[in-house]
Design a protein around this motif. Sequence first.
Motif, PDB file in Angstrom:
ATOM      1  N   ILE A 164      -4.871   7.196  -4.368  1.00 24.20           N
ATOM      2  CA  ILE A 164      -5.183   5.999  -3.739  1.00 24.20           C
ATOM      3  C   ILE A 164      -6.750   5.275  -4.198  1.00 24.20           C
TER       4      ILE A 164
ATOM      5  N   VAL B 201       2.481   1.318   5.179  1.00 28.73           N
ATOM      6  CA  VAL B 201       1.452   2.264   5.219  1.00 28.73           C
ATOM      7  C   VAL B 201       2.120   3.521   5.972  1.00 28.73           C
ATOM      8  N   ILE B 202       2.329   3.368   7.246  1.00 27.76           N
ATOM      9  CA  ILE B 202       2.884   4.305   8.333  1.00 27.76           C
ATOM     10  C   ILE B 202       3.969   5.167   7.712  1.00 27.76           C
TER      11      ILE B 202
ATOM     12  N   PHE C 197      -3.403  11.462  -2.548  1.00 28.09           N
ATOM     13  CA  PHE C 197      -4.392  10.696  -1.994  1.00 28.09           C
ATOM     14  C   PHE C 197      -5.600  10.445  -2.570  1.00 28.09           C
TER      15      PHE C 197
ATOM     16  N   ALA D  76     -15.331  -0.519  -1.521  1.00 28.13           N
ATOM     17  CA  ALA D  76     -14.685  -1.561  -0.315  1.00 28.13           C
ATOM     18  C   ALA D  76     -15.853  -2.603  -0.125  1.00 28.13           C
TER      19      ALA D  76
ATOM     20  N   TYR E 255     -15.112  16.068  -2.748  1.00 28.09           N
ATOM     21  CA  TYR E 255     -14.229  15.124  -1.806  1.00 28.09           C
ATOM     22  C   TYR E 255     -14.948  14.169  -1.113  1.00 28.09           C
TER      23      TYR E 255
ATOM     24  N   LEU F 128       3.311   7.405   5.005  1.00 33.10           N
ATOM     25  CA  LEU F 128       2.336   8.608   5.323  1.00 33.10           C
ATOM     26  C   LEU F 128       3.402   9.481   6.012  1.00 33.10           C
TER      27      LEU F 128
ATOM     28  N   GLY G 179     -14.635  10.062  -1.344  1.00 34.85           N
ATOM     29  CA  GLY G 179     -14.674   9.262  -0.146  1.00 34.85           C
ATOM     30  C   GLY G 179     -15.610   7.991  -0.129  1.00 34.85           C
ATOM     31  N   PHE G 180     -16.723   8.532  -0.464  1.00 33.92           N
ATOM     32  CA  PHE G 180     -17.844   7.482  -0.748  1.00 33.92           C
ATOM     33  C   PHE G 180     -17.614   6.528  -1.565  1.00 33.92           C
TER      34      PHE G 180
ATOM     35  N   PHE H 106       0.761  -1.216   0.245  1.00 32.81           N
ATOM     36  CA  PHE H 106       0.001  -0.133   0.038  1.00 32.81           C
ATOM     37  C   PHE H 106       1.050   1.289   0.002  1.00 32.81           C
TER      38      PHE H 106
ATOM     39  N   VAL I 291       0.877   4.696   0.251  1.00 29.43           N
ATOM     40  CA  VAL I 291       0.030   5.884   0.813  1.00 29.43           C
ATOM     41  C   VAL I 291       0.947   7.023   0.845  1.00 29.43           C
TER      42      VAL I 291
ATOM     43  N   VAL J  84     -14.576   5.141  -2.399  1.00 27.69           N
ATOM     44  CA  VAL J  84     -13.787   4.178  -2.013  1.00 27.69           C
ATOM     45  C   VAL J  84     -14.451   3.389  -0.901  1.00 27.69           C
ATOM     46  N   LEU J  85     -15.299   3.959  -0.104  1.00 24.15           N
ATOM     47  CA  LEU J  85     -16.200   3.302   0.805  1.00 24.15           C
ATOM     48  C   LEU J  85     -16.945   2.059   0.146  1.00 24.15           C
TER      49      LEU J  85
ATOM     50  N   PHE K  27      -7.760   2.014  -6.286  1.00 20.32           N
ATOM     51  CA  PHE K  27      -8.794   0.774  -5.625  1.00 20.32           C
ATOM     52  C   PHE K  27     -10.048   0.831  -6.555  1.00 20.32           C
TER      53      PHE K  27
END
Lengths: 312, 350
Positions: free
Chosen positions: B278, B141-142, B275, B331, B320, B145, B324-325, B80, B82, B327-328, B282
Amino acid sequence: MNNLNFFSDYLIATLRLAVPLAFAALGGLYSERSGVLNIALEGMLLTGAFTSAAATFYIGNPWLGILASLIAGGLVGLLHAFLCVTLRVDQLVSGLAINLVAAGLTSFLARLVFSGSSTQQLPGIGTIMIPGLANIPLIGPLLFQQDFLVYLLFILVIFTTYILFKTSFGLTLRGVGESPKAADTAGISVTFVRYIAVVVSGCLASLGGAYLTLVQVRFFAEGMSAGKGFIAIAALIFGRWHPVGSALACLLFGATEALQLRIQALGANIPYQFLVMLPYAIALLALVGLAGKSTPPKALGTPYFGENRHSD
Amino acid sequence: MLTLINRLLPLLSPLIAIASALIVGAILMLIAGANPITAYSILFQESLSTYFGFGNTLTKMTPLLFASLGVLVALRAGQFNVGGEGQIYLGALGSTLIGLYVQGLPALIHIPLALLAGFFFGAVWGWIPGYLKAIRGVNEVITTLLLNYIAVNLVSYLVQNPLMATGAPSPYSPLIAKTSRLPIILPQSLAHAGILLALIAAAILWVLLVRSPLGYQITAVGFNPIAARYAHISVERTIMLVMASAGGLAGLAGSCEVMGLKYRLFEQVSPGYGFDAIAIAFLSRGSVVGVVLTSLFFAALRSGANVMQRSAGVPITVVYVIQGFMVLFIAISFAVEREIRVKTQRGAKV
């Protein structure tokens, strides 16, 4: 005396900057100890910050603002739990999606709620002096002249340590995070425990957000969480998934941020960008293992397909 | 019938996810007191069917496509990335340095050299987390970031101090040499040759990933690293290679912003392209073609958003929320799809 004052101020600033991080890190601790990765801390912080600001703005009572942020944070936690535990969506993707939605939605709603009142100063929650102890030099102002949320945080760090290592719920929580299959075989509902842990996680992280808006700055700004959720994750790893360790790591991050603000204010000849970078660089070094190996809960990040046991 | 469902699902679910996110956006528009149909038609007409609007869309698509190719290539190997945002900043920095300090070259050499520098700077920024993941087992990932914040502050320091143009009212670098600028492809619009480079990169990546042994190796590591190890594939080397390439591709996003659009380095090189990338990767479920189409879609959303705000009174932030939605929902659709697949397989057995 002047030096002592400066030092005392510095310690207070350190604590203030560490508080939102520590709430988020404690939240992350519950979730990750149960085996659910929580990249969504950033979005949860932001949600808490926005809802506490919006509720306080409408109702005029910051305590109800805190309550509202708890509820909103819990709901975000519930969403993360539903995605990760029930739907078994990739836990990273779920966290990132929640962060994106939270960032967009809070900015959008902030314009609706606060439009027309550009510098809306919110009423904050007052300082509670602990009688007697508040007058001790250095320690008094630092530990005993704080607001409700800071005291709550102190209690929560101790409480979480106790819960985690001295109660059967703590054992269950750690068991689910280490070996969900074994926990399941022992008759524990992995799903239930993870839901509880992730919802608690959302509530705690949103308290960090409420502290940002109601104590630190007293207004809401778009994207004001500014990566604090990710720093909290770094603190969690740095603190080896232990409440006290994580809280101390948050203090360290708070201390570097406070130092940066002080040096900037003094006009010292150090470019402030390097100091802004410092916490991130320290977090990075912490991850690389400068502080020794830190082992995450074994089942962290892996969804549990429990019902396979019952089928056929 | 079952195979038909299984074949259609991967195509259908992104469309359902996009449609659902647009519906959420419409509800928010209603809350904001605007007519969603008017707002959406302004948004997409402006960004896709007017000359300048489309030029603007292509301009926005360039960094999005490069950065999402970066996420995609890492994702193929199960990584990942990020850190696109930071890699974009580093890439922009690399190209700026060549554009500023190397003078007197013909454009035919200067442009590729500046691009190469951007790729290299981004690649280093991607390689670091790749190395840490492969050798020390640190979650990428961390680290990616955290490196974002370091990169943004590094560029901020440079444009405020050593790289700042003399007498500049706000922090930015001097203009880069004319010979290091990308040509405009749609006259009088903003659309520059960066989009052609991004499309070429996508084509090369498609060939590499889908038609070459290296692509097989990368996919094998992403699918099952333990099995890949048994097949004598060096998982560590693959991860480092993939993360460095990912950083390089994102770096080119930054290069194009400097070389094609602004001609100088600003503090805010990227408004979050890393961002968005990403989300794009996906939504495209690892498909290169999907990434091209989705980044066009995201670019259209972004380029039409300003006009939508001006003429329909809908805040840009709605875009935005929609992203976001998406990606949600995508998923969630993965999960639902998996359930359907399990059920149809069980059905087939009976």
